[in-house]
Design an enzyme around this catalytic site. Structure first.
Site, PDB file in Angstrom:
ATOM      1  N   HIS A  17     -24.515  28.274 -22.074  1.00  0.00           N
ATOM      2  CA  HIS A  17     -24.134  29.543 -21.440  1.00  0.00           C
ATOM      3  C   HIS A  17     -25.373  30.397 -21.228  1.00  0.00           C
ATOM      4  O   HIS A  17     -26.494  29.958 -21.512  1.00  0.00           O
ATOM      5  CB  HIS A  17     -23.027  30.246 -22.240  1.00  0.00           C
ATOM      6  N   HIS A  20     -28.081  30.651 -24.055  1.00  0.00           N
ATOM      7  CA  HIS A  20     -29.000  29.500 -24.159  1.00  0.00           C
ATOM      8  C   HIS A  20     -29.966  29.526 -22.979  1.00  0.00           C
ATOM      9  O   HIS A  20     -31.152  29.240 -23.131  1.00  0.00           O
ATOM     10  CB  HIS A  20     -28.236  28.170 -24.111  1.00  0.00           C
ATOM     11  N   CYS A 125     -20.559  29.930 -44.162  1.00  0.00           N
ATOM     12  CA  CYS A 125     -20.068  30.166 -42.794  1.00  0.00           C
ATOM     13  C   CYS A 125     -20.329  28.911 -41.989  1.00  0.00           C
ATOM     14  O   CYS A 125     -21.476  28.495 -41.835  1.00  0.00           O
ATOM     15  CB  CYS A 125     -20.762  31.356 -42.132  1.00  0.00           C
ATOM     16  N   CYS A 128     -22.502  29.422 -38.753  1.00  0.00           N
ATOM     17  CA  CYS A 128     -23.956  29.492 -39.001  1.00  0.00           C
ATOM     18  C   CYS A 128     -24.471  28.223 -39.655  1.00  0.00           C
ATOM     19  O   CYS A 128     -25.667  28.013 -39.740  1.00  0.00           O
ATOM     20  CB  CYS A 128     -24.320  30.652 -39.919  1.00  0.00           C
ATOM     21  N   CYS A 142     -18.397  37.100 -41.368  1.00  0.00           N
ATOM     22  CA  CYS A 142     -19.741  36.808 -40.863  1.00  0.00           C
ATOM     23  C   CYS A 142     -19.926  37.687 -39.622  1.00  0.00           C
ATOM     24  O   CYS A 142     -19.071  37.679 -38.732  1.00  0.00           O
ATOM     25  CB  CYS A 142     -19.860  35.336 -40.480  1.00  0.00           C
ATOM     26  N   HIS A 145     -19.952  35.480 -36.332  1.00  0.00           N
ATOM     27  CA  HIS A 145     -18.795  34.670 -35.946  1.00  0.00           C
ATOM     28  C   HIS A 145     -17.463  35.372 -36.169  1.00  0.00           C
ATOM     29  O   HIS A 145     -16.412  34.837 -35.820  1.00  0.00           O
ATOM     30  CB  HIS A 145     -18.856  33.302 -36.641  1.00  0.00           C
ATOM     31  N   LYS A 294     -21.537  40.036 -28.720  1.00  0.00           N
ATOM     32  CA  LYS A 294     -22.432  38.912 -28.446  1.00  0.00           C
ATOM     33  C   LYS A 294     -21.707  37.824 -27.657  1.00  0.00           C
ATOM     34  O   LYS A 294     -20.590  37.446 -28.002  1.00  0.00           O
ATOM     35  CB  LYS A 294     -22.927  38.318 -29.783  1.00  0.00           C
ATOM     36  N   LYS A 297     -19.537  31.074 -27.724  1.00  0.00           N
ATOM     37  CA  LYS A 297     -18.385  30.192 -27.501  1.00  0.00           C
ATOM     38  C   LYS A 297     -17.232  30.584 -28.416  1.00  0.00           C
ATOM     39  O   LYS A 297     -16.080  30.633 -28.002  1.00  0.00           O
ATOM     40  CB  LYS A 297     -18.808  28.755 -27.771  1.00  0.00           C
TER      41      LYS A 297
HETATM   42  N1  MSP Z   1     -28.935  24.384 -33.603  1.00  0.00           N
HETATM   43  C1  MSP Z   1     -29.333  25.664 -34.029  1.00  0.00           C
HETATM   44  C2  MSP Z   1     -30.815  25.875 -33.791  1.00  0.00           C
HETATM   45  C3  MSP Z   1     -31.709  24.877 -34.450  1.00  0.00           C
HETATM   46  S1  MSP Z   1     -33.381  25.143 -34.041  1.00  0.00           S
HETATM   47  C4  MSP Z   1     -34.230  24.185 -35.078  1.00  0.00           C
HETATM   48  C5  MSP Z   1     -28.571  26.733 -33.225  1.00  0.00           C
HETATM   49  N2  MSP Z   1     -28.032  26.330 -32.075  1.00  0.00           N
HETATM   50  S2  MSP Z   1     -27.217  27.285 -31.051  1.00  0.00           S
HETATM   51  O1  MSP Z   1     -26.675  26.419 -30.039  1.00  0.00           O
HETATM   52  O2  MSP Z   1     -26.289  28.093 -31.768  1.00  0.00           O
HETATM   53  O3  MSP Z   1     -28.285  28.163 -30.365  1.00  0.00           O
HETATM   54  C6  MSP Z   1     -28.674  29.413 -30.852  1.00  0.00           C
HETATM   55  C7  MSP Z   1     -29.662  29.983 -29.871  1.00  0.00           C
HETATM   56  O4  MSP Z   1     -29.086  30.056 -28.544  1.00  0.00           O
HETATM   57  C8  MSP Z   1     -30.091  31.420 -30.141  1.00  0.00           C
HETATM   58  O5  MSP Z   1     -31.077  31.528 -31.134  1.00  0.00           O
HETATM   59  C9  MSP Z   1     -30.569  31.812 -28.772  1.00  0.00           C
HETATM   60  O6  MSP Z   1     -31.770  31.175 -28.500  1.00  0.00           O
HETATM   61  C10 MSP Z   1     -29.492  31.222 -27.885  1.00  0.00           C
HETATM   62  N3  MSP Z   1     -28.335  32.110 -27.770  1.00  0.00           N
HETATM   63  C11 MSP Z   1     -27.041  31.786 -28.009  1.00  0.00           C
HETATM   64  N4  MSP Z   1     -26.247  32.872 -27.738  1.00  0.00           N
HETATM   65  C12 MSP Z   1     -27.014  33.901 -27.340  1.00  0.00           C
HETATM   66  C13 MSP Z   1     -26.747  35.210 -26.888  1.00  0.00           C
HETATM   67  N5  MSP Z   1     -25.528  35.714 -26.782  1.00  0.00           N
HETATM   68  N6  MSP Z   1     -27.802  35.975 -26.532  1.00  0.00           N
HETATM   69  C14 MSP Z   1     -29.091  35.505 -26.576  1.00  0.00           C
HETATM   70  N7  MSP Z   1     -29.368  34.267 -26.989  1.00  0.00           N
HETATM   71  C15 MSP Z   1     -28.373  33.443 -27.414  1.00  0.00           C
HETATM   72  O7  MSP Z   1     -28.525  27.865 -33.669  1.00  0.00           O
END
Ligand code: MSP
Length: 531
Positions: A17, A20, A125, A128, A142, A145, A294, A297
């Site tokens: 999304h 990411h 959690c 997380c 959390c 979440h 935020k 998903k």
């Molecule tokens: N798999 C772990 C990361 C491991 S790194 C060694 C993880 N994955 S995640 O799919 O949840 O991705 C989190 C990351 O996605 C955030 O740190 C950020 O880079 C991005 N984002 C996900 N949602 C976001 C927002 N709503 N806003 C900004 N960035 C976001 O955590």
């Protein structure tokens, strides 16, 4: 110089999304910027495929975790080219080489007695994939979440993270750029002012089998963070590949604040235990919110990048996210603001400037970049040259420090100045007086030269639009190999270069006609209204 820049590896329990996409666009932009500075750049992204969340998502679909991971990992991989994001490496934690390296590291840390067996109970959690402290909860939930954590008590293996606490505090204090922006460094130091607990790094196979088995006890798999963080090393050939020696010293990670603790505390202490130098910089950004919440998903309010690209075009999406978010702070997604940016900054300021300047070079100089007559330069011209040179140095400094919105503001100051330069010089008036021929040619050269530099600095942000600009200016090949060192000064455009007409950079959007993307939740509500 060398640059190694990474995104987090994303969980494969959800499709990509805008959150990411933002991190990955930032990382791609920085990678292209460092290339523009002449660096040898390595840019890595990928997917994090083990753990409870993935196992459960696969079970819900009735397929194996690996089949599930293959499918979603592929959707991340194929989303990036649509956003002109070009990583050098896409790593998956199910890659056999990664698994082997994680096991070697676990064995090494275990052998040196930095991993021990014990019992633990705590608040877990699942979103997380970590234990939370009471302090972190908001109303018992959390904060990310919005669910209460589960109380878990079990025997597990632990990493002696507490042993490295004093070293970490000292390292953060003596390396001011280690965690930026500053607010996050302060947050980490404040967390470290309390005694650090050891880190639980295993899960019993009775509860979870979808993980990397511990090499010293096959009744357990590795905790997902101990597996995932190591991707930054395996992706460049740790421990003895040539790329590891070349890139690790300059490693920079980009993340959002949700995963600050694993990156700023778990990861440096793990590296210290392994005898590997810490990474160089950690860049932490805020959240994209929708209606103050935020985007995620689990909350169901996501915006899909592919949908935005289809509606607005890739360059507008990249420009919008970089301009709209102050790196480090939260930002709100809104379709109105994207449309506003496209119409005002892109179509109006830049697009009009570009088409006006090219039309005038066509009309008054037969599509040939004319000679600038040095003797005819006046204060306006010198002001423009100074402004362009000042912009390049500000741009460089702000891009280096991840202040993308400020870098763009500096570029737009010059765009505004060029628009005023046209009005003040009024080439259409100069064209009426044959005695002003040389002055007219000087003005037209100034426009072509300023546009060349604008295309150069916009290349990392909007690669497609910058290439279109370069094509129109007859400089497509030059832009491909350009660096700030060989092309970032005034006076490089060669008189005699042929301009190519007919490129429209950014169309205006009619607000009333445009379908605007809605977060998924809202769409569902809308349907009900009609009934
Ligand atoms: N798999 C772990 C990361 C491991 S790194 C060694 C993880 N994955 S995640 O799919 O949840 O991705 C989190 C990351 O996605 C955030 O740190 C950020 O880079 C991005 N984002 C996900 N949602 C976001 C927002 N709503 N806003 C900004 N960035 C976001 O955590």
């Amino acid at each position: 110089m060398t640059t190694y820049i990474t995104t987090p590896i994303y969980y494969v329990n959800a499709m990509p999304h805008l959150g990411h996409a933002y991190t990955t666009i930032v990382t791609d932009t920085y990678s292209r910027f460092r290339t523009l500075c002449g660096d040898d750049v390595r840019f890595q992204t990928g997917t994090d495929e083990h753990g409870e969340k993935i196992a459960q998502a696969a079970e819900a679909e009735g397929i194996s975790p690996k089949e599930y991971a293959d499918r979603i990992s592929e959707s991340f991989r194929s989303t990036w080219p649509a956003l002109t994001i070009s990583p050098n490496n896409f790593i998956r934690t199910t890659d056999p080489q990664h698994i082997k390296t994680v096991q070697q590291i676990l064995q090494q840390v275990y052998d040196q007695d930095d991993i021990y067996f014990s019992e633990y109970s705590g608040l877990y959690c699942q979103g997380c994939e970590r234990f939370l402290t009471e302090k972190e909860l908001v109303d018992g939930n959390c904060p990310d979440h919005q669910k209460p954590p589960t109380e878990i008590a079990e025997q597990n293996y632990f990493f002696r993270m507490s042993k490295y606490q004093d070293w970490l505090i000292e390292h953060i204090k003596s390396n001011p750029e280690f965690i930026t922006p500053e607010r996050y460094k302060n947050e980490v130091l404040s967390f470290l002012s309390e005694p650090l607990e050891d880190l639980c790094i295993s899960r019993p196979t009775s509860r979870l089998t979808w993980g990397i088995p511990l090499p010293f006890d096959d009744n357990f798999v590795t905790y997902v963070w101990f597996d995932a963080l190591i991707n930054y090393l395996t992706g460049i050939g740790f421990p003895d590949g040539p790329d590891f020696n070349k890139y690790w010293d300059v490693a920079e990670h980009v993340i959002a604040k949700d995963i600050l603790k694993p990156h700023a505390i778990f990861w440096p202490t793990m590296l210290k235990a392994m005898g590997v130098k810490p990474y160089k910089r950690l860049h932490v950004h805020g959240y994209w919110n929708v209606n103050e919440t935020k985007m995620s998903k689990s909350i169901g309010n996501v915006i899909r990048p592919a949908e935005l690209v289809e509606l607005y075009g890739v360059d507008t999406v990249r420009y919008f996210v970089l301009k709209e978010m102050s790196f480090g702070l939260d930002a709100s997604f809104s379709s109105e603001v994207i449309i506003e940016r496209q119409n005002s900054d892109l179509a109006n300021d830049l697009g009009n400037l570009f088409s006006r300047a090219l039309t005038m070079i066509g009309k008054y100089a037969d599509n040939i970049v004319p000679e600038p007559y040095k003797g005819l330069q006046n204060d306006l011209d010198r002001d423009l040259i100074n402004a362009v040179e000042h912009m390049i140095s500000e741009y460089r400094h702000n891009m280096e420090s991840f202040n993308f919105n400020r870098a763009l503001q500096e570029v737009w100051k010059v765009i505004g100045m060029m628009n005023r330069f046209i009005v003040t010089n009024a080439p259409w008036e100069l064209a009426k007086d044959p005695a002003q021929e040389k002055r007219l040619m000087t003005v037209l050269y100034f426009l072509a030269e300023s546009l060349r530099i604008i295309a150069l600095v916009l290349k990392p942000v909007m690669p497609t639009a910058a290439t279109k600009m370069a094509k129109a200016l007859g400089l497509e090949d030059e832009l491909k190999n350009a660096t700030l060192a060989n092309a970032g000064q005034w006076g490089i455009s060669k008189p005699g270069t042929t301009i190519v007409q007919g490129q429209q950079l950014f169309p205006r959007i009619d607000k009333k006609k445009k379908n605007v993307p809605q977060p998924q939740q809202k769409k569902a509500n809308k349907k009900k209204k009609k009934e």
